[in-house]
Design a protein around this motif. Structure first.
Motif, PDB file in Angstrom:
ATOM      1  N   LEU A   1      16.093   4.773  -1.427  1.00 34.84           N
ATOM      2  CA  LEU A   1      16.698   6.026  -1.879  1.00 34.84           C
ATOM      3  C   LEU A   1      15.756   7.211  -1.701  1.00 34.84           C
ATOM      4  O   LEU A   1      16.190   8.367  -1.761  1.00 34.84           O
ATOM      5  CB  LEU A   1      17.099   5.915  -3.357  1.00 34.84           C
ATOM      6  N   ASP A   2      14.467   6.924  -1.511  1.00 31.97           N
ATOM      7  CA  ASP A   2      13.484   7.980  -1.309  1.00 31.97           C
ATOM      8  C   ASP A   2      12.539   7.538  -0.199  1.00 31.97           C
ATOM      9  O   ASP A   2      12.274   6.336  -0.033  1.00 31.97           O
ATOM     10  CB  ASP A   2      12.703   8.230  -2.609  1.00 31.97           C
ATOM     11  N   THR A   3      12.040   8.500   0.566  1.00 31.44           N
ATOM     12  CA  THR A   3      11.093   8.188   1.629  1.00 31.44           C
ATOM     13  C   THR A   3       9.707   7.978   1.032  1.00 31.44           C
ATOM     14  O   THR A   3       9.425   8.382  -0.095  1.00 31.44           O
ATOM     15  CB  THR A   3      11.030   9.337   2.646  1.00 31.44           C
ATOM     16  N   VAL A   4       8.845   7.316   1.802  1.00 34.39           N
ATOM     17  CA  VAL A   4       7.480   7.081   1.348  1.00 34.39           C
ATOM     18  C   VAL A   4       6.533   7.950   2.179  1.00 34.39           C
ATOM     19  O   VAL A   4       6.831   8.307   3.316  1.00 34.39           O
ATOM     20  CB  VAL A   4       7.092   5.596   1.460  1.00 34.39           C
TER      21      VAL A   4
ATOM     22  N   ASP B   1       0.831  -1.208   0.000  1.00 35.21           N
ATOM     23  CA  ASP B   1       0.000   0.000   0.000  1.00 35.21           C
ATOM     24  C   ASP B   1       0.866   1.257   0.000  1.00 35.21           C
ATOM     25  O   ASP B   1       0.729   2.138   0.851  1.00 35.21           O
ATOM     26  CB  ASP B   1      -0.945  -0.009   1.203  1.00 35.21           C
ATOM     27  N   LEU B   2       1.734   1.334  -0.978  1.00 35.87           N
ATOM     28  CA  LEU B   2       2.745   2.391  -1.027  1.00 35.87           C
ATOM     29  C   LEU B   2       2.204   3.648  -1.703  1.00 35.87           C
ATOM     30  O   LEU B   2       1.722   3.600  -2.837  1.00 35.87           O
ATOM     31  CB  LEU B   2       3.972   1.876  -1.792  1.00 35.87           C
ATOM     32  N   TRP B   3       2.321   4.765  -0.986  1.00 31.58           N
ATOM     33  CA  TRP B   3       1.936   6.071  -1.516  1.00 31.58           C
ATOM     34  C   TRP B   3       3.135   6.999  -1.455  1.00 31.58           C
ATOM     35  O   TRP B   3       3.903   6.974  -0.494  1.00 31.58           O
ATOM     36  CB  TRP B   3       0.810   6.693  -0.681  1.00 31.58           C
ATOM     37  N   LYS B   4       3.289   7.807  -2.503  1.00 34.25           N
ATOM     38  CA  LYS B   4       4.325   8.832  -2.514  1.00 34.25           C
ATOM     39  C   LYS B   4       3.707  10.107  -3.076  1.00 34.25           C
ATOM     40  O   LYS B   4       3.255  10.146  -4.228  1.00 34.25           O
ATOM     41  CB  LYS B   4       5.528   8.411  -3.358  1.00 34.25           C
ATOM     42  N   VAL B   5       3.692  11.147  -2.234  1.00 33.33           N
ATOM     43  CA  VAL B   5       3.096  12.421  -2.614  1.00 33.33           C
ATOM     44  C   VAL B   5       4.152  13.510  -2.511  1.00 33.33           C
ATOM     45  O   VAL B   5       4.860  13.613  -1.499  1.00 33.33           O
ATOM     46  CB  VAL B   5       1.898  12.765  -1.705  1.00 33.33           C
ATOM     47  N   TYR B   6       4.275  14.286  -3.567  1.00 31.41           N
ATOM     48  CA  TYR B   6       5.193  15.428  -3.581  1.00 31.41           C
ATOM     49  C   TYR B   6       4.367  16.718  -3.522  1.00 31.41           C
ATOM     50  O   TYR B   6       3.342  16.833  -4.201  1.00 31.41           O
ATOM     51  CB  TYR B   6       6.040  15.450  -4.853  1.00 31.41           C
ATOM     52  N   GLY B   7       4.832  17.691  -2.741  1.00 31.65           N
ATOM     53  CA  GLY B   7       4.187  18.995  -2.705  1.00 31.65           C
ATOM     54  C   GLY B   7       2.859  18.950  -1.958  1.00 31.65           C
ATOM     55  O   GLY B   7       2.479  17.943  -1.342  1.00 31.65           O
TER      56      GLY B   7
END
Length: 251
Positions: free
Chosen positions: A62-65, A14-20
């Motif tokens: 390499l990137d946070t979730v 259930d991976l979400w990645k939101v920018y801004g």
């Protein structure tokens, strides 16, 4: 057949990645759940902006979730501190990037062995020889990156990732800067490292021919897993991508 935890090299839940935020908010991943099996070659594909590179970066630590969980084997990546992430990348994960990321002051051989040196380990001599011979670098080991062609530098980067035999190798367009013949040689070696040595490889690519070397292709669209394919051919992958591009037109 249900995949058990021990069969899974990397997993997103259930991976979400939101920018801004606000009007500038971009949702790169929308509830992605996927198991990447140990000892298999998986390609991740999708239109530009589909989230494929973001998924790989999150899987690799390499990137946070924003929400959800990531595991490498039985190690939960999400929530690890800097020291834990450093150990994970050093001991369990290998990387091949489109940009070579070689240290300019080191020779090819020193760049290849650098991750092992940092970890205080020595290369298995037989495996090291196999890696060097297969990527055709035997006569370039004493050269620095500035003395190598782009294709040779990428092959150094491939050898560096493979020589330590990590649990998972994440490859971002690994043949993007290689000519077709060199690219085919590297892909064949990656394929053989899975088939003959049980290596696990997760590759982001836009190239249907590169994806045809994989056991499984996962297709992303608008930050979600929209389809997958096993035993892919270049033609079948291309047809699937055309359909995704049509579906995401204007996105």
């Amino acid at each position: 057949m249900t995949t058990t935890t021990t069969d899974v090299a990397a997993r997103a839940a259930d991976l979400w990645k939101v920018y801004g935020s606000g009007e500038a908010q971009v949702i790169a991943l929308r509830g992605v759940s996927v198991d990447l099996e140990r000892g298999r070659f998986t390609a991740i594909m999708g239109p530009s902006g589909s989230g494929k590179s973001t998924l790989m970066h999150c899987l690799a630590g390499l990137d946070t979730v924003t929400r959800g969980q990531v595991f490498i084997g039985e190690t939960q990546v999400t929530g690890l501190g800097d020291a834990g992430l450093t150990r994970l990348r050093r001991d369990k994960v290998g990387f091949i990037f489109q940009q070579f990321n070689l240290l300019p002051t080191l020779t090819a051989q020193e760049n290849i062995l650098l991750p092992l040196s940092i970890a205080g380990r020595k290369a298995d001599p037989d495996w090291y020889k196999t890696v060097i011979e297969t990527v055709n670098l035997s006569d370039r080991l004493g050269h620095r990156p500035s003395q190598l062609s782009g294709g040779q530098q990428q092959r150094v980067a491939c050898a560096r990732a493979l020589v330590a035999r990590p649990e998972v190798i994440f490859a971002d367009e690994p043949t993007g800067n290689l000519d077709s013949r060199s690219g085919a040689e590297v892909l064949a070696f990656l394929r053989n490292s899975v088939r003959e040595h049980g290596q696990t490889i997760v590759m982001v690519t836009h190239d249907p021919n590169a994806a045809s070397y994989a056991d499984r292709v996962i297709f992303l669209g608008d930050g979600q897993v929209v389809d997958e394919m096993t035993e892919p051919t270049a033609e079948a992958v291309l047809d699937k991508l055309k359909g995704l591009d049509v579906g995401s037109a204007g996105a």
